[in-house]
Design an enzyme around this catalytic site. Structure first.
Site, PDB file in Angstrom:
ATOM      1  N   HIS A   1       0.859  -1.183   0.000  1.00  0.00           N
ATOM      2  CA  HIS A   1       0.000   0.000   0.000  1.00  0.00           C
ATOM      3  C   HIS A   1       0.887   1.223   0.000  1.00  0.00           C
ATOM      4  O   HIS A   1       1.929   1.240   0.648  1.00  0.00           O
ATOM      5  CB  HIS A   1      -0.921   0.016   1.240  1.00  0.00           C
ATOM      6  CG  HIS A   1      -2.066   0.943   1.071  1.00  0.00           C
ATOM      7  ND1 HIS A   1      -1.963   2.277   1.335  1.00  0.00           N
ATOM      8  CD2 HIS A   1      -3.316   0.731   0.607  1.00  0.00           C
ATOM      9  CE1 HIS A   1      -3.112   2.852   1.062  1.00  0.00           C
ATOM     10  NE2 HIS A   1      -3.953   1.936   0.607  1.00  0.00           N
TER      11      HIS A   1
ATOM     12  N   ASP B   1      -8.018  -5.129  -0.040  1.00  0.00           N
ATOM     13  CA  ASP B   1      -8.591  -5.910  -1.130  1.00  0.00           C
ATOM     14  C   ASP B   1      -8.179  -7.366  -1.126  1.00  0.00           C
ATOM     15  O   ASP B   1      -8.658  -8.151  -1.932  1.00  0.00           O
ATOM     16  CB  ASP B   1      -8.225  -5.273  -2.475  1.00  0.00           C
ATOM     17  CG  ASP B   1      -9.068  -4.043  -2.708  1.00  0.00           C
ATOM     18  OD1 ASP B   1     -10.204  -4.029  -2.225  1.00  0.00           O
ATOM     19  OD2 ASP B   1      -8.579  -3.104  -3.350  1.00  0.00           O
TER      20      ASP B   1
HETATM   21  N1  CMC Z   1       4.168  -7.572  -5.148  1.00  0.00           N
HETATM   22  C1  CMC Z   1       5.518  -7.584  -5.313  1.00  0.00           C
HETATM   23  N2  CMC Z   1       6.315  -6.517  -5.122  1.00  0.00           N
HETATM   24  C2  CMC Z   1       5.722  -5.369  -4.758  1.00  0.00           C
HETATM   25  C3  CMC Z   1       4.327  -5.271  -4.566  1.00  0.00           C
HETATM   26  C4  CMC Z   1       3.544  -6.433  -4.771  1.00  0.00           C
HETATM   27  N3  CMC Z   1       2.204  -6.387  -4.598  1.00  0.00           N
HETATM   28  N4  CMC Z   1       4.001  -4.014  -4.201  1.00  0.00           N
HETATM   29  C5  CMC Z   1       5.159  -3.331  -4.170  1.00  0.00           C
HETATM   30  N5  CMC Z   1       6.196  -4.149  -4.513  1.00  0.00           N
HETATM   31  C6  CMC Z   1       7.636  -3.804  -4.509  1.00  0.00           C
HETATM   32  C7  CMC Z   1       7.991  -2.970  -5.730  1.00  0.00           C
HETATM   33  O1  CMC Z   1       8.391  -3.788  -6.819  1.00  0.00           O
HETATM   34  C8  CMC Z   1       9.107  -2.128  -5.191  1.00  0.00           C
HETATM   35  O2  CMC Z   1      10.268  -2.945  -5.122  1.00  0.00           O
HETATM   36  P1  CMC Z   1      11.734  -2.274  -5.339  1.00  0.00           P
HETATM   37  O3  CMC Z   1      11.911  -1.284  -4.214  1.00  0.00           O
HETATM   38  O4  CMC Z   1      12.682  -3.442  -5.268  1.00  0.00           O
HETATM   39  O5  CMC Z   1      11.703  -1.629  -6.695  1.00  0.00           O
HETATM   40  C9  CMC Z   1       8.695  -1.841  -3.738  1.00  0.00           C
HETATM   41  O6  CMC Z   1       7.861  -2.968  -3.380  1.00  0.00           O
HETATM   42  C10 CMC Z   1       7.925  -0.547  -3.546  1.00  0.00           C
HETATM   43  O7  CMC Z   1       6.801  -0.563  -4.460  1.00  0.00           O
HETATM   44  P2  CMC Z   1       6.176   0.710  -5.136  1.00  0.00           P
HETATM   45  O8  CMC Z   1       5.482   0.292  -6.385  1.00  0.00           O
HETATM   46  O9  CMC Z   1       7.218   1.789  -5.251  1.00  0.00           O
HETATM   47  O10 CMC Z   1       5.136   1.150  -4.027  1.00  0.00           O
HETATM   48  P3  CMC Z   1       3.960   2.154  -4.249  1.00  0.00           P
HETATM   49  O11 CMC Z   1       3.705   2.791  -2.945  1.00  0.00           O
HETATM   50  O12 CMC Z   1       4.209   3.031  -5.423  1.00  0.00           O
HETATM   51  O13 CMC Z   1       2.750   1.182  -4.682  1.00  0.00           O
HETATM   52  C11 CMC Z   1       0.877  -0.244  -4.638  1.00  0.00           C
HETATM   53  C12 CMC Z   1       1.716   0.790  -3.858  1.00  0.00           C
HETATM   54  C13 CMC Z   1      -0.404  -0.533  -3.842  1.00  0.00           C
HETATM   55  C14 CMC Z   1       0.490   0.352  -6.006  1.00  0.00           C
HETATM   56  C15 CMC Z   1       1.717  -1.528  -4.834  1.00  0.00           C
HETATM   57  O14 CMC Z   1       2.087  -2.062  -3.584  1.00  0.00           O
HETATM   58  C16 CMC Z   1       0.976  -2.583  -5.666  1.00  0.00           C
HETATM   59  O15 CMC Z   1       1.064  -2.555  -6.901  1.00  0.00           O
HETATM   60  N6  CMC Z   1       0.253  -3.548  -4.992  1.00  0.00           N
HETATM   61  C17 CMC Z   1      -0.555  -4.520  -5.709  1.00  0.00           C
HETATM   62  C18 CMC Z   1      -1.865  -3.899  -6.136  1.00  0.00           C
HETATM   63  C19 CMC Z   1      -2.850  -3.709  -4.988  1.00  0.00           C
HETATM   64  O16 CMC Z   1      -3.063  -4.604  -4.192  1.00  0.00           O
HETATM   65  N7  CMC Z   1      -3.479  -2.517  -4.943  1.00  0.00           N
HETATM   66  C20 CMC Z   1      -4.536  -2.225  -3.968  1.00  0.00           C
HETATM   67  C21 CMC Z   1      -4.156  -1.153  -3.022  1.00  0.00           C
HETATM   68  S1  CMC Z   1      -5.312  -1.081  -1.625  1.00  0.00           S
HETATM   69  C22 CMC Z   1      -6.787  -0.547  -2.337  1.00  0.00           C
HETATM   70  C23 CMC Z   1      -6.740   0.887  -2.637  1.00  0.00           C
HETATM   71  O17 CMC Z   1      -6.666   1.700  -1.696  1.00  0.00           O
HETATM   72  O18 CMC Z   1      -6.841   1.224  -3.822  1.00  0.00           O
END
Ligand code: CMC
Length: 428
Positions: free
Chosen positions: A307, A364
């Site tokens: 998240h 989710d």
């Molecule tokens: N699986 C594997 N690796 C992950 C995941 C995941 N679900 N989420 C983040 N990472 C890794 C990412 O690859 C990165 O690694 P590195 O530092 O080595 O490059 C690190 O963790 C940080 O990720 P980020 O993408 O920079 O984090 P963010 O804050 O931009 O993204 C997120 C947050 C929710 C978009 C992301 O965690 C994600 O894509 N999760 C899966 C989708 C999901 O479940 N979304 C629902 C969110 S809750 C409902 C809502 O409020 O909308």
């Protein structure tokens, strides 16, 4: 701590005030930065460090796992309030008295008829259309059927629009699902509670009486409360920014639905279930999918994990996990998908990659399992999220307009070509 921040650029020093929120959150107010420095701006793709507004609606602390609507904890609200009380609280700032609650509900019911012509628009969509696309279009179409613009300085005018969208939106949700299933489109039952009515509108069969199941009512009530607002997330920011051009409430909400659709945001609940299904069909090997999620050359992400703000745990996920167990137990559903979900969670919680990056199950991860047990088709999951988020979008839109916020218009750092002489077509 000083209440100003000093920035030094090319030997010149600039001071900016530090503002503090009611929970002690600090922010450097850079409103005067560009003017004072002769054109310097800040850049922050994804807005990880940028506040877009001051807001009095929802407080969340991602480190401590706190979520409060108007000061009330999500745990208390999920346990003690019903969805309509939370809707009122978010939009108007206080929990309603019994009288206010009943009047609010009566006003919503009064506006719950959707123009029959809207059915013709719905008919134009192929059955294969994704419900989120359909819902976004129908919500936008409501503007055409309710064209009078809202005077946001008039509380009465605003109230009328609010009860209209709260009345009509569940009808659109039910129609979107029923059309896909080839069921007749009809209206709700004004003798029922707001959430009971939603269930009946969605599931009533034309050839039998609908029997209300209190377990489902309770589960849906809780899910809607947990999704009702989440401060400046992607869809809410969209609603605020669209509304900041003085576009209407329905048009702004339609844009919010599109933003919610993506799998990194609300679309994750559908993506989680599809992922769990895929793992099951592939033999249930959760380790294989954990490895894929960690492999940087593989675009696969563990859906339902991580998240942007919660870096310890998502308090909504905690409540939902318990609710999922209760609902499945109460309904006597044994779902192998739940075992796969629990297995993945256990592995992720002790895996170095996930622990280091603070990736925990989010809201989710478990919501889809409950929706599935309730008989809601997978493609409708994100629509259910939209139904829950509706009061948050309304509250944030209202706050943005009432605070007379300026039009949202970010800047950029240009990295394209410098000036070039034009070469005519025949000489290229
Ligand atoms: N699986 C594997 N690796 C992950 C995941 C995941 N679900 N989420 C983040 N990472 C890794 C990412 O690859 C990165 O690694 P590195 O530092 O080595 O490059 C690190 O963790 C940080 O990720 P980020 O993408 O920079 O984090 P963010 O804050 O931009 O993204 C997120 C947050 C929710 C978009 C992301 O965690 C994600 O894509 N999760 C899966 C989708 C999901 O479940 N979304 C629902 C969110 S809750 C409902 C809502 O409020 O909308």
């Amino acid at each position: 701590m000083s209440n100003t921040a000093t920035l030094e650029i090319g030997g010149n020093k600039y001071e900016f005030p530090i503002i503090e929120g009611s929970e002690g959150e600090k922010a450097i107010d850079i409103k005067t930065l560009r003017g004072a420095t002769g054109g310097v701006i800040t850049i922050d793709p994804g807005y990880k460090n940028t506040g877009s507004c001051e807001s009095g609606i929802t407080f969340l602390d991602g480190e401590k796992g706190i979520l409060r609507y108007r000061g009330y904890s999500i745990e208390d609200l999920a346990e003690k309030a019903d969805f309509l009380e939370v809707v009122y609280l978010l939009i108007f700032g206080e929990l309603p008295t019994k009288e206010q609650h009943d009047k609010f509900h009566a006003d919503i019911k009064d506006k719950a008829i959707v123009d029959e012509e809207v059915k013709k628009i719905l008919d134009g969509f192929p059955k294969s259309a994704h419900p989120m696309g359909v819902l976004s279009s129908l919500t936008s179409a409501l503007t055409a059927f309710n064209p009078s613009s809202v005077n946001v300085d008039s509380e009465e005018d605003l109230y009328r629009s609010i009860v209209k969208i709260l009345g009509k939106f569940p009808v659109l949700v039910a129609w979107t699902m029923r059309k896909k299933q080839g069921l007749p489109l009809d209206y709700g039952d004004n003798s029922l509670g707001y959430v009971e009515n939603i269930l009946k509108m969605m599931f009533r069969k034309p050839n039998e009486e609908y029997t209300m199941n209190p377990i489902l009512v309770n589960a849906l009530d809780k899910l809607l409360i947990l999704h009702a607002d989440h401060e400046q997330n992607c869809s809410t920011s969209t609603v605020r920014i669209v509304g900041s051009s003085h576009a209407g409430l329905f048009a702004s909400i339609s844009a919010g639905i599109s933003a919610l659709w993506g799998p990194l945001h609300g679309g994750a609940n559908q993506a989680v279930l599809e992922m769990l299904e895929a793992i099951r069909e592939d033999g249930g090997d959760t380790k294989k999918y954990m490895a894929k999620a960690k492999d940087k050359s593989d675009p696969f992400r563990l859906m339902g994990f991580g998240h942007r703000v919660y870096k310890n745990f998502d308090p909504r996920a905690k409540i939902i996990k318990v609710a999922a167990d209760e609902v499945l137990g109460d309904l006597g559903v044994e779902d192998p998908i739940l075992d796969i979900a629990k297995g993945l969670e256990q592995e992720a919680l002790k895996d170095e990659y996930f622990v280091q990056r603070k990736l925990y199950p989010n809201v989710d991860f478990y919501s889809g399992i409950i929706y599935r047990a309730m008989g809601i088709p997978t493609e409708m999951f994100t629509v259910m999220f939209a139904l829950g988020r509706l009061p948050g979008w309304i509250a944030q839109w209202r706050e943005m307009r009432q605070r007379k916020e300026p039009i949202g218009r970010p800047r950029q750092v240009y990295i394209g070509e410098n000036y070039r002489n034009f070469v005519s077509l025949e000489k290229r």
